[in-house]
Design a protein around this motif. Sequence first.
Motif, PDB file in Angstrom:
ATOM      1  N   THR A 102       0.980  -1.258  -0.261  1.00 61.51           N
ATOM      2  CA  THR A 102       0.121  -0.063   0.108  1.00 61.51           C
ATOM      3  C   THR A 102       0.863   1.194  -0.031  1.00 61.51           C
ATOM      4  OG1 THR A 102      -0.017   0.158   2.435  1.00 61.51           O
ATOM      5  CG2 THR A 102      -1.634  -1.338   1.463  1.00 61.51           C
ATOM      6  N   ALA A 103       0.265   2.390  -0.465  1.00 63.19           N
ATOM      7  CA  ALA A 103       1.293   3.681  -0.432  1.00 63.19           C
ATOM      8  C   ALA A 103       1.770   3.805   1.084  1.00 63.19           C
ATOM      9  CB  ALA A 103       0.045   4.789  -0.633  1.00 63.19           C
ATOM     10  N   GLU A 104       1.037   3.546   1.969  1.00 63.59           N
ATOM     11  CA  GLU A 104       1.463   3.748   3.428  1.00 63.59           C
ATOM     12  C   GLU A 104       2.796   3.004   3.791  1.00 63.59           C
ATOM     13  OE1 GLU A 104      -0.775   4.498   6.737  1.00 63.59           O
ATOM     14  OE2 GLU A 104       0.894   5.106   7.848  1.00 63.59           O
ATOM     15  N   VAL A 107       5.750   4.146   2.084  1.00 63.87           N
ATOM     16  CA  VAL A 107       6.335   5.244   2.532  1.00 63.87           C
ATOM     17  C   VAL A 107       6.973   5.061   3.933  1.00 63.87           C
ATOM     18  CG1 VAL A 107       5.984   7.696   3.500  1.00 63.87           C
ATOM     19  CG2 VAL A 107       4.842   6.943   1.342  1.00 63.87           C
ATOM     20  N   SER A 127       1.214   9.257  -8.717  1.00 60.69           N
ATOM     21  CA  SER A 127       0.392   8.358  -7.784  1.00 60.69           C
ATOM     22  C   SER A 127       1.536   7.100  -7.764  1.00 60.69           C
ATOM     23  CB  SER A 127      -0.799   8.030  -8.624  1.00 60.69           C
ATOM     24  OG  SER A 127      -0.561   7.354  -9.796  1.00 60.69           O
ATOM     25  N   GLY A 129       1.766   3.198  -4.895  1.00 58.92           N
ATOM     26  CA  GLY A 129       1.304   2.289  -4.120  1.00 58.92           C
ATOM     27  C   GLY A 129       0.060   1.600  -4.595  1.00 58.92           C
ATOM     28  N   THR A 133      -3.315   4.380  -4.954  1.00 64.49           N
ATOM     29  CA  THR A 133      -3.819   5.344  -4.128  1.00 64.49           C
ATOM     30  C   THR A 133      -3.045   6.525  -3.575  1.00 64.49           C
ATOM     31  OG1 THR A 133      -3.581   3.772  -2.228  1.00 64.49           O
ATOM     32  CG2 THR A 133      -5.770   3.684  -3.549  1.00 64.49           C
ATOM     33  N   GLY A 134      -1.720   6.171  -3.664  1.00 59.07           N
ATOM     34  CA  GLY A 134      -0.893   7.250  -2.961  1.00 59.07           C
ATOM     35  C   GLY A 134      -0.962   8.625  -4.053  1.00 59.07           C
ATOM     36  N   SER A 135      -1.138   9.670  -3.237  1.00 55.39           N
ATOM     37  CA  SER A 135      -1.132  11.155  -4.145  1.00 55.39           C
ATOM     38  C   SER A 135      -0.342  11.854  -3.359  1.00 55.39           C
ATOM     39  CB  SER A 135      -2.451  11.613  -4.348  1.00 55.39           C
ATOM     40  OG  SER A 135      -2.906  11.754  -2.811  1.00 55.39           O
ATOM     41  N   LEU A 138      -1.780  12.821   0.040  1.00 57.23           N
ATOM     42  CA  LEU A 138      -1.321  11.759   0.959  1.00 57.23           C
ATOM     43  C   LEU A 138       0.057  11.588   1.400  1.00 57.23           C
ATOM     44  CD1 LEU A 138      -3.058   9.636   2.321  1.00 57.23           C
ATOM     45  CD2 LEU A 138      -2.350   7.906   0.656  1.00 57.23           C
ATOM     46  N   LEU A 139       1.166  11.834   0.555  1.00 63.29           N
ATOM     47  CA  LEU A 139       2.518  11.830   0.510  1.00 63.29           C
ATOM     48  C   LEU A 139       2.733  13.069   1.597  1.00 63.29           C
ATOM     49  CD1 LEU A 139       5.162  10.517  -0.145  1.00 63.29           C
ATOM     50  CD2 LEU A 139       5.253  11.942  -2.031  1.00 63.29           C
ATOM     51  N   PHE A 142       1.788  11.782   5.242  1.00 62.06           N
ATOM     52  CA  PHE A 142       2.804  10.994   5.562  1.00 62.06           C
ATOM     53  C   PHE A 142       4.043  11.692   5.903  1.00 62.06           C
ATOM     54  CE2 PHE A 142       0.867   7.549   2.696  1.00 62.06           C
ATOM     55  CZ  PHE A 142       0.033   7.266   3.669  1.00 62.06           C
TER      56      PHE A 142
END
Length: 309
Positions: A102-104, A107, A127, A129, A133-135, A138-139, A142
């Motif tokens: 996942t994006a999280e 990261v 984008s 992940g 879904t990581g944008s 969102l980055l 994080f």
Amino acid sequence: MEVIWKAKDFGRSFKNPVLTLGNFDGVHLGHQRIFQQVCRKAKEIGGESLAYTFAPHPVQLLKPGQEPFLLLPISERIRLIGEAEIDVTICAPFTQEFASLTAEDFVRDILHRQIGVRQVYVGHNTSFGKGRTGSVSLLKEFGKRYGFVVEAMEAVEVKGTLISSSRIRRLIRQGDIPGAAELLGRPPLLIGEVIHGFGRGSKKLGFPTANLKIDEVLVPQPGIYAVWAVYQGRRFPGVANLGWNPTFQDHKFSIEVHILNFDKDIYGQTLRVEFVERQRDEVTFRSPEELITQIRKDVEQAKKVLGID
Ligand code: ADP
Ligand code: MG
């Protein structure tokens, strides 16, 4: 430039890493702008500049069987990132396992824990992940959580045109080489090994052509092109033919370059072909003699285009 062919477990730590993340297909002017910014920041804080990229391209893994669309094979992508003076390129093998992060996860585990990233620069529409879904926003979130700064770079324009890999692909498909070069900030190119063809160039036509075997990448519109052929670091003027050799009814697509003022056996060697301008369509001639007459004209025209006498 150091190249690390791993997604994680790099076996070394990084000093104040400033990083950018992306496919960077084409290493176009927009990408180059990001690399400049990354390098500038790394210098400012006494850190290392990093590019984190992937191969194969995610689309090749997630939607196989598409027409080749990449602008560069990975080796050239990395060479050009090196030219942009990035210290370290991490090239992550894009596997199913990697795609499922996942994006999280990505990261936290990779950018934060393993790299210890201090600052990240990304394109405004990045984008990443699982499920993309990581944008950027969102980055940034994080970044606050894990203690790094995120900056999104504005899209770069050339003469009012937004630069993007897909726009460049379209121009190359249409044979608009100067248009593509303007957005790339360098000539469009193909690179490959010189292989055997039918041996006709030298024997039958008096114009030997180095036939190229290329990786799966986008090929410019079929036709005749003025080019620079780069062999062992030296540049030679040339004329390229991309097509099916209809005069000889080959029915096999080939990429061939007649190099001017050149007389070497280069089978098995690597040749890089930088495209400059499309000169004409490939047409069927009634006889090899007519084709030879046209090739002579093509050579003269290419000399003019390339500015040599
Ligand atoms: P093939 O069908 O195998 O390509 P050609 O008759 O076209 O055979 O000859 C091409 C080979 O000749 C090239 O692969 C290269 O090794 C050699 N060669 C010699 N001079 C040239 C030149 N000026 N341009 C391109 N290839 C040349
Ligand atoms: Mg040939």
